[in-house]
Design a protein around this motif. Structure first.
Motif, PDB file in Angstrom:
ATOM      1  N   ARG A 455      13.513  76.331   9.852  1.00  0.00           N
ATOM      2  CA  ARG A 455      14.483  75.375  10.399  1.00  0.00           C
ATOM      3  C   ARG A 455      13.723  74.491  11.392  1.00  0.00           C
ATOM      4  NH1 ARG A 455      16.594  78.502   6.659  1.00  0.00           N
ATOM      5  NH2 ARG A 455      18.811  78.920   6.818  1.00  0.00           N
ATOM      6  N   TYR A 456      14.090  73.209  11.384  1.00  0.00           N
ATOM      7  CA  TYR A 456      13.399  72.255  12.270  1.00  0.00           C
ATOM      8  C   TYR A 456      14.207  71.979  13.526  1.00  0.00           C
ATOM      9  CZ  TYR A 456      10.168  71.498   8.477  1.00  0.00           C
ATOM     10  OH  TYR A 456       9.214  71.697   7.501  1.00  0.00           O
ATOM     11  N   TYR A 457      13.517  71.746  14.615  1.00  0.00           N
ATOM     12  CA  TYR A 457      14.167  71.405  15.886  1.00  0.00           C
ATOM     13  C   TYR A 457      13.410  70.259  16.543  1.00  0.00           C
ATOM     14  CZ  TYR A 457      16.733  75.523  14.876  1.00  0.00           C
ATOM     15  OH  TYR A 457      17.551  76.395  14.219  1.00  0.00           O
ATOM     16  N   SER A 458      14.184  69.315  17.100  1.00  0.00           N
ATOM     17  CA  SER A 458      13.564  68.207  17.834  1.00  0.00           C
ATOM     18  C   SER A 458      13.061  68.777  19.158  1.00  0.00           C
ATOM     19  CB  SER A 458      14.609  67.125  18.123  1.00  0.00           C
ATOM     20  OG  SER A 458      15.216  66.742  16.925  1.00  0.00           O
ATOM     21  N   THR A 473      16.142  73.211  21.977  1.00  0.00           N
ATOM     22  CA  THR A 473      17.536  73.277  22.418  1.00  0.00           C
ATOM     23  C   THR A 473      18.378  73.505  21.161  1.00  0.00           C
ATOM     24  OG1 THR A 473      16.904  71.559  23.992  1.00  0.00           O
ATOM     25  CG2 THR A 473      19.268  72.029  23.782  1.00  0.00           C
ATOM     26  N   VAL A 475      21.863  75.154  19.291  1.00  0.00           N
ATOM     27  CA  VAL A 475      23.205  75.701  19.438  1.00  0.00           C
ATOM     28  C   VAL A 475      23.425  76.764  18.349  1.00  0.00           C
ATOM     29  CG1 VAL A 475      24.690  74.223  17.986  1.00  0.00           C
ATOM     30  CG2 VAL A 475      25.419  74.801  20.260  1.00  0.00           C
ATOM     31  N   TYR A 479      30.765  80.486  12.080  1.00  0.00           N
ATOM     32  CA  TYR A 479      32.032  79.835  11.758  1.00  0.00           C
ATOM     33  C   TYR A 479      32.802  80.621  10.718  1.00  0.00           C
ATOM     34  CZ  TYR A 479      29.136  78.185   7.914  1.00  0.00           C
ATOM     35  OH  TYR A 479      28.289  78.141   6.847  1.00  0.00           O
ATOM     36  N   GLY A 491      24.861  81.407  11.044  1.00  0.00           N
ATOM     37  CA  GLY A 491      23.666  80.610  10.780  1.00  0.00           C
ATOM     38  C   GLY A 491      22.455  81.525  10.876  1.00  0.00           C
ATOM     39  N   VAL A 492      21.561  81.416   9.897  1.00  0.00           N
ATOM     40  CA  VAL A 492      20.456  82.383   9.790  1.00  0.00           C
ATOM     41  C   VAL A 492      19.573  82.348  11.042  1.00  0.00           C
ATOM     42  CG1 VAL A 492      18.404  83.014   8.450  1.00  0.00           C
ATOM     43  CG2 VAL A 492      20.461  82.213   7.281  1.00  0.00           C
ATOM     44  N   ASN A 493      19.049  81.182  11.327  1.00  0.00           N
ATOM     45  CA  ASN A 493      18.017  81.119  12.370  1.00  0.00           C
ATOM     46  C   ASN A 493      18.579  81.188  13.783  1.00  0.00           C
ATOM     47  OD1 ASN A 493      15.281  80.842  13.153  1.00  0.00           O
ATOM     48  ND2 ASN A 493      15.756  78.745  13.777  1.00  0.00           N
ATOM     49  N   THR A 494      19.701  80.496  14.004  1.00  0.00           N
ATOM     50  CA  THR A 494      20.172  80.422  15.390  1.00  0.00           C
ATOM     51  C   THR A 494      20.660  81.788  15.879  1.00  0.00           C
ATOM     52  OG1 THR A 494      22.235  79.542  14.507  1.00  0.00           O
ATOM     53  CG2 THR A 494      20.705  77.974  15.462  1.00  0.00           C
ATOM     54  N   TRP A 693      20.562  64.939  11.778  1.00  0.00           N
ATOM     55  CA  TRP A 693      20.589  66.039  10.822  1.00  0.00           C
ATOM     56  C   TRP A 693      22.013  66.445  10.493  1.00  0.00           C
ATOM     57  CZ3 TRP A 693      18.519  66.503  15.797  1.00  0.00           C
ATOM     58  CH2 TRP A 693      19.280  67.235  16.720  1.00  0.00           C
TER      59      TRP A 693
HETATM   60  P1  FAD Z   1      21.960  77.913   8.433  1.00  0.00           P
HETATM   61  O1  FAD Z   1      22.029  79.321   8.036  1.00  0.00           O
HETATM   62  O2  FAD Z   1      20.861  77.092   7.912  1.00  0.00           O
HETATM   63  O3  FAD Z   1      23.340  77.239   8.118  1.00  0.00           O
HETATM   64  C1  FAD Z   1      23.478  75.841   8.263  1.00  0.00           C
HETATM   65  C2  FAD Z   1      24.388  75.353   7.166  1.00  0.00           C
HETATM   66  O4  FAD Z   1      25.667  75.932   7.347  1.00  0.00           O
HETATM   67  C3  FAD Z   1      24.635  73.861   7.229  1.00  0.00           C
HETATM   68  O5  FAD Z   1      23.635  73.175   6.540  1.00  0.00           O
HETATM   69  C4  FAD Z   1      25.973  73.748   6.571  1.00  0.00           C
HETATM   70  O6  FAD Z   1      25.789  73.655   5.171  1.00  0.00           O
HETATM   71  C5  FAD Z   1      26.643  75.060   6.856  1.00  0.00           C
HETATM   72  N1  FAD Z   1      27.689  74.923   7.871  1.00  0.00           N
HETATM   73  C6  FAD Z   1      27.536  74.717   9.173  1.00  0.00           C
HETATM   74  N2  FAD Z   1      28.732  74.684   9.798  1.00  0.00           N
HETATM   75  C7  FAD Z   1      29.652  74.899   8.842  1.00  0.00           C
HETATM   76  C8  FAD Z   1      31.064  74.976   8.839  1.00  0.00           C
HETATM   77  N3  FAD Z   1      31.750  74.856   9.944  1.00  0.00           N
HETATM   78  N4  FAD Z   1      31.669  75.201   7.654  1.00  0.00           N
HETATM   79  C9  FAD Z   1      30.988  75.330   6.517  1.00  0.00           C
HETATM   80  N5  FAD Z   1      29.635  75.258   6.467  1.00  0.00           N
HETATM   81  C10 FAD Z   1      28.980  75.044   7.601  1.00  0.00           C
HETATM   82  N6  FAD Z   1      19.621  71.862  15.619  1.00  0.00           N
HETATM   83  C11 FAD Z   1      19.733  72.084  16.950  1.00  0.00           C
HETATM   84  O7  FAD Z   1      20.571  72.893  17.376  1.00  0.00           O
HETATM   85  N7  FAD Z   1      18.932  71.424  17.860  1.00  0.00           N
HETATM   86  C12 FAD Z   1      17.994  70.530  17.467  1.00  0.00           C
HETATM   87  O8  FAD Z   1      17.282  69.973  18.300  1.00  0.00           O
HETATM   88  C13 FAD Z   1      17.852  70.280  16.058  1.00  0.00           C
HETATM   89  N8  FAD Z   1      16.935  69.402  15.606  1.00  0.00           N
HETATM   90  C14 FAD Z   1      16.822  69.173  14.278  1.00  0.00           C
HETATM   91  C15 FAD Z   1      15.877  68.256  13.811  1.00  0.00           C
HETATM   92  C16 FAD Z   1      15.731  68.030  12.476  1.00  0.00           C
HETATM   93  C17 FAD Z   1      14.716  67.048  11.980  1.00  0.00           C
HETATM   94  C18 FAD Z   1      16.542  68.739  11.552  1.00  0.00           C
HETATM   95  C19 FAD Z   1      16.396  68.524  10.078  1.00  0.00           C
HETATM   96  C20 FAD Z   1      17.488  69.640  11.994  1.00  0.00           C
HETATM   97  C21 FAD Z   1      17.633  69.874  13.359  1.00  0.00           C
HETATM   98  N9  FAD Z   1      18.561  70.799  13.815  1.00  0.00           N
HETATM   99  C22 FAD Z   1      18.695  71.000  15.160  1.00  0.00           C
HETATM  100  C23 FAD Z   1      19.350  71.639  12.891  1.00  0.00           C
HETATM  101  C24 FAD Z   1      18.585  72.965  12.642  1.00  0.00           C
HETATM  102  O9  FAD Z   1      17.421  72.729  11.876  1.00  0.00           O
HETATM  103  C25 FAD Z   1      19.404  74.013  11.881  1.00  0.00           C
HETATM  104  O10 FAD Z   1      19.964  73.412  10.752  1.00  0.00           O
HETATM  105  C26 FAD Z   1      20.503  74.622  12.719  1.00  0.00           C
HETATM  106  O11 FAD Z   1      19.957  75.249  13.865  1.00  0.00           O
HETATM  107  C27 FAD Z   1      21.238  75.695  11.914  1.00  0.00           C
HETATM  108  O12 FAD Z   1      20.314  76.638  11.441  1.00  0.00           O
HETATM  109  P2  FAD Z   1      20.767  78.085  11.007  1.00  0.00           P
HETATM  110  O13 FAD Z   1      19.647  78.720  10.258  1.00  0.00           O
HETATM  111  O14 FAD Z   1      21.312  78.836  12.162  1.00  0.00           O
HETATM  112  O15 FAD Z   1      21.969  77.787  10.042  1.00  0.00           O
END
Ligand code: FAD
Length: 693
Positions: A455-458, A473, A475, A479, A491-494, A693
């Motif tokens: 997962r990418y973060y700014s 940073t 969140v 959900y 969310g997997v990574n957060t 994003w």
């Molecule tokens: P995942 O397991 O990957 O799940 C995310 C997916 O869940 C979403 O793509 C969407 O399909 C689904 N989803 C989310 N909410 C719901 C909902 N309510 N109902 C149904 N489906 C839903 N994140 C930050 O917090 N800070 C940053 O600075 C930041 N910078 C980023 C920069 C770039 C270039 C990019 C591409 C992304 C950035 N993100 C940032 C987002 C980050 O990369 C992750 O996508 C985010 O943290 C979620 O990751 P995860 O693995 O926890 O969630």
């Protein structure tokens, strides 16, 4: 002199072309002497035309992939191509081949491009070199090139919320046809914002008849015979435990022992310690926003303000166990296995490091949490253990509405869908609570699931003030996808990051925080840096306007710190204005305590302008506050200000864009069309940058 110049230039271009593919390209034509051909053959074959001929392949599926979806689609197409239509095909990572050979593709072959567009109409990292062939400063493929023999198919993966929707596939298509290549069928475009998978399936229906026509294949002969096995999976009895990959990324088991000169990148992430973590939210509910500081001091990694950091997640133990259980592997999770592609021309012989274990696959290598695709479900139907589970699976795979409700919108991963089929299977379900789908060959699971992606973060720190510490940073994401069910998706990574921060918080699933062989013990995470185009102007005097609600503020914390640093270095720094929005000033106002000092240091004209959506009767968002300050912002724009927008791509970025357009109309006296063009030009010239994003 003139002739000499021309000859010299020609020689330089020729040498550079040879050099670029030097160590691999050895049989472009018969023009080179034999001794030279062998002398430079030091790596894998990069001449895909030659490779196709050697391997007797008629079609090649190139992919430009960032998160693995385009790669996955290319594999699926290649499989269908050979299995259903009997046409031998191969998939290929576009980065690994010398694409200048496009002019040598025979007319009875076909080249398929499955290309994702990333960010501001950019190619994916692995397609940058290919992109330069058409769009570089001195493009290799110019008007003088002819690709008249080339027949191609193109499918693009994009997202309509972005300005440059599917730009890579579109531009590539235009350039190829300009150079005389012939497109077969319509260009396909998938929208990740709506229904990428459905777009892909619908496009395929129209594409295959054209494909058959172009290759002279009788479509009515399409076979639905036995499944073609893509991966060999072997359980190993006696194996040296030290040789097992238990989740390590890249080919190194212990990167710590390696010398500092090692290059850490997407293929070899660095196991970085988290030196600090804290929750930035002050909320009673389960929402958290993590501020992390990631220590790069023991690596040679560097970053620039505005870059992205990639974090490689681990899947949670609940999902690992769920997959193990439904597939009947619970007792075998630590069994050593070997997985390899059976097709010698597969783009990757091993889809992940091997030998490994089922547990490592589920924890670290496979994206087990993504919703299952309809195509995957269809491929599993024949292995469903009972008539009723077969029927449920078939319905989910074929009825779009049922699929949408129960899988797509419900965000059910493959194991959860299989559990659903088990639940529906009255009578047998209780008898066979575990291992209900042990009937599914494991190679099909490997084939159906994508690789777990970072997962990418700014980056939210300044490279000048903290060059060896990267701030993130993020969140946390949890959900309930549907109102009808009391089911939470994490969310997997957060949530992985949150458990590292709060290991005692049992309200969310557990993770293996120590990592393979304890390599991630003591709060370490695998990371690499990704360069971005999102950068402050070199001319520090120019005003900058930043719009970043929520975590969209991340890069702007870095920008503001950087501007303060520039000022402290004695540079003249122009007005710096940040529009920030969140729900409430006392709950989720990120870095609330830091802004006053930073903006004080920047001086009078610089400030943060806030929008708190839940503090007033009518919701106020950043775009409203931006509009209120329109006249001043237009003044800055006229002085050459750079505009930056970060965060939600869907609504906010579009509204902010429209707000800037409205300034050009209201204060610049332009018509709607002129104002749209004006803002478009700002984007083209790099004065309007988005990190969304
Ligand atoms: P995942 O397991 O990957 O799940 C995310 C997916 O869940 C979403 O793509 C969407 O399909 C689904 N989803 C989310 N909410 C719901 C909902 N309510 N109902 C149904 N489906 C839903 N994140 C930050 O917090 N800070 C940053 O600075 C930041 N910078 C980023 C920069 C770039 C270039 C990019 C591409 C992304 C950035 N993100 C940032 C987002 C980050 O990369 C992750 O996508 C985010 O943290 C979620 O990751 P995860 O693995 O926890 O969630």
């Amino acid at each position: 002199i003139f002739l000499g110049g021309i000859l010299g230039l020609g020689t330089i271009i020729w040498i550079s072309r040879q050099f670029r593919s030097s160590s691999f390209k050895y049989d472009n034509s018969n023009s080179k002497p034999d001794n030279q051909k062998t002398a430079v053959n030091t790596g894998p074959e990069r001449n895909f035309v030659k490779l196709m001929k050697q391997q007797n392949r008629q079609v090649i599926f190139f992919y430009g992939s960032q998160t693995g979806t385009a790669e996955d689609y290319a594999s699926r197409l290649a499989k269908e191509c050979s299995q259903k239509y009997g046409v031998s095909a191969m998939t290929a990572d576009i980065e690994l081949y010398d694409m200048t050979y496009l002019d040598a593709v025979p007319s009875d072959n076909l080249v398929v491009f499955v290309m994702a567009t990333y960010g501001e109409g950019e190619p994916t990292d692995n397609a940058v070199e290919f992109w330069e062939l058409f769009n570089g400063e001195e493009p290799e493929f110019s008007e003088s090139t002819t690709l008249e023999n080339l027949k191609y198919i193109v499918f693009g993966l994009g997202n309509k919320t972005y300005e440059h929707y599917n730009a890579v596939a579109r531009v590539l298509d235009t350039r190829l046809s300009e150079l005389g290549a012939k497109r077969i069928g319509e260009r396909g475009e998938g929208d990740d914002d709506a229904s990428l998978e459905e777009d892909f399936l619908a496009w395929q229906e129209n594409m295959w008849p054209h494909f058959c026509n172009a290759l002279g294949v009788d479509e009515s002969n399409a076979q639905s015979g036995p499944r073609q096995v893509m991966f060999g999976v072997e359980e190993l009895d006696a194996v040296d435990k030290t040789s097992l990959f238990l989740g390590e990324l890249g080919e190194w088991k212990n990167p710590e022992q390696l010398h500092q000169t090692v290059v850490y990148d997407a293929k070899h992430p660095y196991q970085a310690p988290i030196s600090l973590s804290r929750d930035l939210f002050n909320e009673s509910d389960d929402r958290h926003c993590l501020h992390l500081e990631i220590d790069l001091s023991k690596s040679n990694l560097t970053y620039q303000t505005g870059d992205h950091i990639a974090i490689w997640p681990t899947n949670n133990e609940v999902e690992v166990e769920r997959f193990g259980s439904i597939l009947g592997l619970s007792d075998k999770l630590d069994t050593a296995i070997m997985v390899e592609a059976l097709d010698s021309a597969a783009s990757k012989k091993h889809p992940f490091p091997v030998p490994t274990t089922y547990r490592a696959l589920f924890r670290h290598y496979l994206d087990i949490c993504a919703p299952a695709s309809r195509q995957t479900l269809m491929s599993l139907v024949e292995y469903a253990p009972t008539e009723s589970s077969k029927e449920t699976l078939r319905q989910l795979a074929t009825d779009k509405d049922v699929y949408r409700i129960k899988v797509g919108e419900a965000m059910r991963n493959l194991a959860e869908v299989l559990e659903l089929c088990q639940d529906d299977d009255e009578g047998t379900a209780t008898k066979m609570s575990s291992g209900f789908f042990s009937t599914v060959p494991f190679d099909l699971i490997v084939e159906s699931l994508s690789r777990l992606q970072p997962r990418y973060y700014s980056i939210s720190s300044s490279a000048s003030t903290s060059p060896k510490s990267v701030a993130v940073t993020a969140v946390t994401l949890a959900y309930q996808p549907t109102k009808e069910e009391d089911r939470t998706v994490y969310g997997v990574n957060t949530n992985y990051l949150w458990r590292i921060h709060a290991p005692e918080d049992n309200s969310i699933p557990a993770y293996d925080l120590n990592g393979p062989r304890d390599t991630l013990k003591n709060q370490k995470i695998p990371v690499h840096i990704r360069r971005s185009q999102f950068k402050l102007p070199r001319n520090t005097k120019l005003p900058v306007i930043m719009v970043g609600p929520g975590t969209g503020v991340a890069p702007f914390r870095g920008f503001v710190q950087e501007r303060v640093y520039q000022k402290q270095q004695g540079k003249e720094v122009g007005p710096t204005v940040l529009f920030y929005g969140c729900r409430r000033s006392d709950q989720d106002f990120l870095y609330k305590d830091e802004w006053p000092q930073l903006f004080k240091d920047l001086g009078e004209e610089s400030r943060i302008i806030t929008a708190f959506s839940r503090e007033t009767e009518q919701k106020v968002y950043v775009q409203h506050r931006l509009k209120e300050h329109g006249e001043k912002m237009w003044e800055y724009m006229e002085q050459g200000a750079l505009l930056y927008v970060c965060g939600d791509a869907k609504n906010m970025a579009r509204d902010v864009n429209q707000t800037f357009v409205s300034f050009a109309i209201e204060f610049g006296g332009k018509t709607e069309q002129q104002a749209q063009d004006y803002v478009k030009n700002l984007r083209t010239s790099g004065r309007y940058q988005e990190d969304v994003w």
